[in-house]
Every structure is written in structure tokens, then in C-alpha cells.
Scaffold this active site. Structure first.
Site, PDB file in Angstrom:
ATOM      1  N   ASP A   1      15.797  85.140  44.172  1.00  0.00           N
ATOM      2  CA  ASP A   1      16.887  84.821  43.238  1.00  0.00           C
ATOM      3  C   ASP A   1      18.261  85.218  43.776  1.00  0.00           C
ATOM      4  OD1 ASP A   1      16.806  87.555  43.091  1.00  0.00           O
ATOM      5  OD2 ASP A   1      16.508  87.667  40.916  1.00  0.00           O
TER       6      ASP A   1
ATOM      7  N   GLU B   1      19.263  88.341  44.801  1.00  0.00           N
ATOM      8  CA  GLU B   1      19.592  89.763  44.755  1.00  0.00           C
ATOM      9  C   GLU B   1      19.360  90.415  46.119  1.00  0.00           C
ATOM     10  OE1 GLU B   1      18.664  90.608  40.024  1.00  0.00           O
ATOM     11  OE2 GLU B   1      17.416  91.560  41.572  1.00  0.00           O
TER      12      GLU B   1
ATOM     13  N   ARG C   1      43.899  96.953  44.972  1.00  0.00           N
ATOM     14  CA  ARG C   1      45.190  96.472  44.449  1.00  0.00           C
ATOM     15  C   ARG C   1      45.195  96.393  42.919  1.00  0.00           C
ATOM     16  NH1 ARG C   1      46.038  91.286  48.294  1.00  0.00           N
ATOM     17  NH2 ARG C   1      43.756  91.412  48.341  1.00  0.00           N
ATOM     18  N   GLN C   2      44.027  96.553  42.329  1.00  0.00           N
ATOM     19  CA  GLN C   2      43.942  96.614  40.857  1.00  0.00           C
ATOM     20  C   GLN C   2      43.845  98.082  40.446  1.00  0.00           C
ATOM     21  OE1 GLN C   2      41.349  93.745  38.920  1.00  0.00           O
ATOM     22  NE2 GLN C   2      41.156  92.605  40.823  1.00  0.00           N
TER      23      GLN C   2
ATOM     24  N   HIS D   1      45.605 100.941  49.721  1.00  0.00           N
ATOM     25  CA  HIS D   1      46.807 100.268  49.229  1.00  0.00           C
ATOM     26  C   HIS D   1      47.788 101.252  48.605  1.00  0.00           C
ATOM     27  CE1 HIS D   1      49.235  96.926  47.950  1.00  0.00           C
ATOM     28  NE2 HIS D   1      49.142  97.272  46.681  1.00  0.00           N
TER      29      HIS D   1
ATOM     30  N   ASP E   1      58.281  93.907  54.454  1.00  0.00           N
ATOM     31  CA  ASP E   1      59.022  94.270  53.245  1.00  0.00           C
ATOM     32  C   ASP E   1      59.195  95.792  53.238  1.00  0.00           C
ATOM     33  OD1 ASP E   1      56.531  95.334  52.382  1.00  0.00           O
ATOM     34  OD2 ASP E   1      56.019  93.427  51.440  1.00  0.00           O
TER      35      ASP E   1
ATOM     36  N   LYS F   1      65.329  91.036  51.363  1.00  0.00           N
ATOM     37  CA  LYS F   1      65.798  89.755  50.845  1.00  0.00           C
ATOM     38  C   LYS F   1      67.160  89.936  50.185  1.00  0.00           C
ATOM     39  CE  LYS F   1      61.223  87.769  49.982  1.00  0.00           C
ATOM     40  NZ  LYS F   1      60.333  87.129  49.002  1.00  0.00           N
TER      41      LYS F   1
ATOM     42  N   ARG G   1      69.750  87.702  47.843  1.00  0.00           N
ATOM     43  CA  ARG G   1      69.919  86.461  47.090  1.00  0.00           C
ATOM     44  C   ARG G   1      71.342  85.954  47.269  1.00  0.00           C
ATOM     45  NH1 ARG G   1      67.095  83.477  44.138  1.00  0.00           N
ATOM     46  NH2 ARG G   1      65.373  84.965  44.093  1.00  0.00           N
TER      47      ARG G   1
END
Length: 291
Positions: free
Chosen positions: A34, A36, A92-93, A125, A165, A188, A190
Site C-alpha cells: 500500500d 507505507e 520555514r513554518q 532557517h 537580500d 531594493k 523603489r
């Protein structure tokens, strides 16, 4: 000491075993009809067992493999189980983004902690999230090994190391300090509602060999955008470097098509651009944590 390595950790496991003068034992892997997963380790373990396994994509599958492999090591006699998970899924969570969501990385950390006596990972992270583990945990950096590689490969060239960055600035600084060259990061600016200029904060890159370095390359979008900006500013040869080469959604093809000459990655995740091993700092961490 025994080093148990899954298919996702076997290359790093082999190098780690050499560093530790330990025996390397590959984990046997199979599946039930199956789907697993089944893992098998030697039935009579003792002493310290180091389990090397990366939670690279598919993350859910490799999270389960980590848990059952650690459990197998414990149940078959290991007195101490050290989990070497160079790439941690869900890192990252690490906070709740919307009401009702879990802190997913904390859940992963708890699951690993329940099956190991200590954990070692690489370029997490957010290093502060080590506190989610209920066992001693150490986050080691790939910066020194990357820096040594760059110093040898680009000896005599006008090299600059750049983070794509501000978040990658510290890694760029650490790598540059090892290969004794300059570093910077992109920022960056703008110019209007729909126009953004990307440029190094301090250094001129015209005609120079540029290595863009980050902790991970996932889809490669940030790197591609950075390459475009650096080419516009006259940069010479471009290289992309990272600790974790996830390279999802044809990222490698996009990076090479955007002007990068090569991708330089470590062995935290199985990938075709692996040129640097994190075995030396991981071995040192194992020795520090082993009881």
C-alpha cells in the site's frame, strides 16, 4: 560508534563516518504493497548510533522515515541516538501565520525529540527555533566549507561574495571571511510605483566574479532576479551557491539559463550540484554532543 544512513543521507553519512572513524551502515528500505515505508537497521546495536537522514522533498515522506528510523535505532539497542538531519522539513513554518494554524516546525521538532537524544542540523532557517527541540540541539554552519571551496576554485580572481537580500548578508560575510574577499548584499530601491532597482548596497561589481550565496535555493526566483540586476551592472561571471539545494520547479534550468555559470551546493540534500561536504562541522558537533 555507528553511523546509520538512509538513502537521503548516505553520501554525507559516508563522509561523516570517515571523519568520526566510525562504521557506516546503510539503512535497508522497502515498502508495503500500500506504499507505507519499511526501514531495517542491524538488530543488535549498542553504544552511540548516529542516524543521518535529510528531510528533503518529499518532506512528509522523509519526516516519517526519520521518525521510524530513529525509533528502530533505539528499539534495537542503541544506548544513545544522535539525529543528524542536515535539512529540516517545515523550518520555514516556524510561527503562526494565520489564526488556527499550527507552528508546524515546533510539531516536527517534538516528533524528532521523542525519538532521539540529540539533534544536529545545518544552516537552520531561523537558528532561534532550536528551542523547539526537547533535547540538546546544535545548528552548524556550512560557511567555512563553502569559503574554503571558493578560495581554492577562484584563487587569483577578483571575487566578491554577495547575499541576494539582507537576510543572507551574515552568511555572505562568513563565507567571504574564509576566502578572504569582499562581501555585500543586494537591496531594493523603489523608483516608482511599479519600478524597483536592485543593486549591491556598497560594492561595485563591474567586471568581477560574483558568487551569490544563500542558505537555500528553492524555486530560484530570488537568484534569477538578482542575476538580472547584476548583469545590468556589469558583473563578470556569476555563480550561485547555497547550503540546501532544493531546486524545485526546474530551478536549476532557470538559474543556468539566467546567466549563472554553475551552481555550488553542499551535501545536505542529494543534488547534482553537490561540491562541498558539511561532514567536518557535523562531525565536530557529534563529538560535542555525544555522551
Amino acid at each position: 560508534m555507528i553511523v546509520l544512513a538512509t538513502s537521503e543521507g548516505v553520501k554525507l553519512g559516508r563522509r561523516l563516518a570517515e571523519e568520526l572513524d566510525a562504521e557506516l551502515v546503510p539503512v535497508e528500505e522497502d515498502r508495503f504493497p500500500d506504499g507505507e515505508q519499511i526501514v531495517r537497521v542491524p538488530p543488535e546495536l549498542d553504544g552511540t548510533v548516529v542516524v543521518v537522514h535529510s528531510m528533503s522533498p518529499p518532506q512528509d515522506e522523509n519526516l516519517v522515515k526519520a521518525i521510524i528510523t530513529l525509533d528502530a535505532a533505539r528499539e534495537n539497542g542503541a544506548e544513545e541516538v544522535i539525529a543528524v538531519v542536515p535539512y529540516m522539513a517545515y523550518s520555514r513554518q516556524d510561527r503562526r501565520f494565520e489564526p488556527g494554524e499550527p507552528v508546524s516546525f515546533r510539531a516536527v521538532a517534538r516528533a524528532v525529540s521523542a525519538n532521539a537524544d540529540a539533534l544536529i542540523t545545518v544552516d537552520l532557517h531561523e537558528p532561534d527555533t532550536l528551542e523547539y527541540f526537547d533535547v540538546p540541539a546544535e545548528n552548524v554552519s556550512a560557511a567555512e566549507e563553502l569559503g574554503k571551496y571558493l578560495a581554492e576554485r577562484f584563487e587569483g580572481e577578483d571575487l566578491v561574495v554577495i547575499g541576494p537580500d539582507e537576510g543572507a548578508r551574515e552568511l555572505a560575510r562568513e563565507v567571504a571571511s574564509i576566502c578572504k574577499t569582499e562581501y555585500d548584499h543586494l537591496e531594493k530601491k523603489r523608483l516608482s510605483g511599479d519600478e524597483v532597482e536592485i543593486h549591491p548596497k556598497e560594492l561595485d561589481v563591474e567586471g568581477r566574479t560574483v558568487v551569490l550565496v544563500d542558505d537555500m535555493i528553492d524555486t530560484g526566483g530570488t537568484m534569477v532576479e538578482a542575476a538580472r540586476a547584476l548583469r545590468d551592472q556589469g558583473a563578470g561571471t556569476l555563480y550561485a551557491a547555497c547550503t540546501h539545494a532544493l531546486l524545485t520547479r526546474n530551478a536549476a534550468t532557470r538559474l543556468l539559463a539566467s546567466g549563472f555559470e554553475d551552481i555550488i551546493a553542499t551535501d545536505t540534500i542529494p543534488n547534482p550540484f553537490e561540491k562541498v561536504s558539511v561532514a567536518p562541522p557535523v562531525a565536530e558537533a557529534v563529538e560535542n554532543l555525544s555522551g
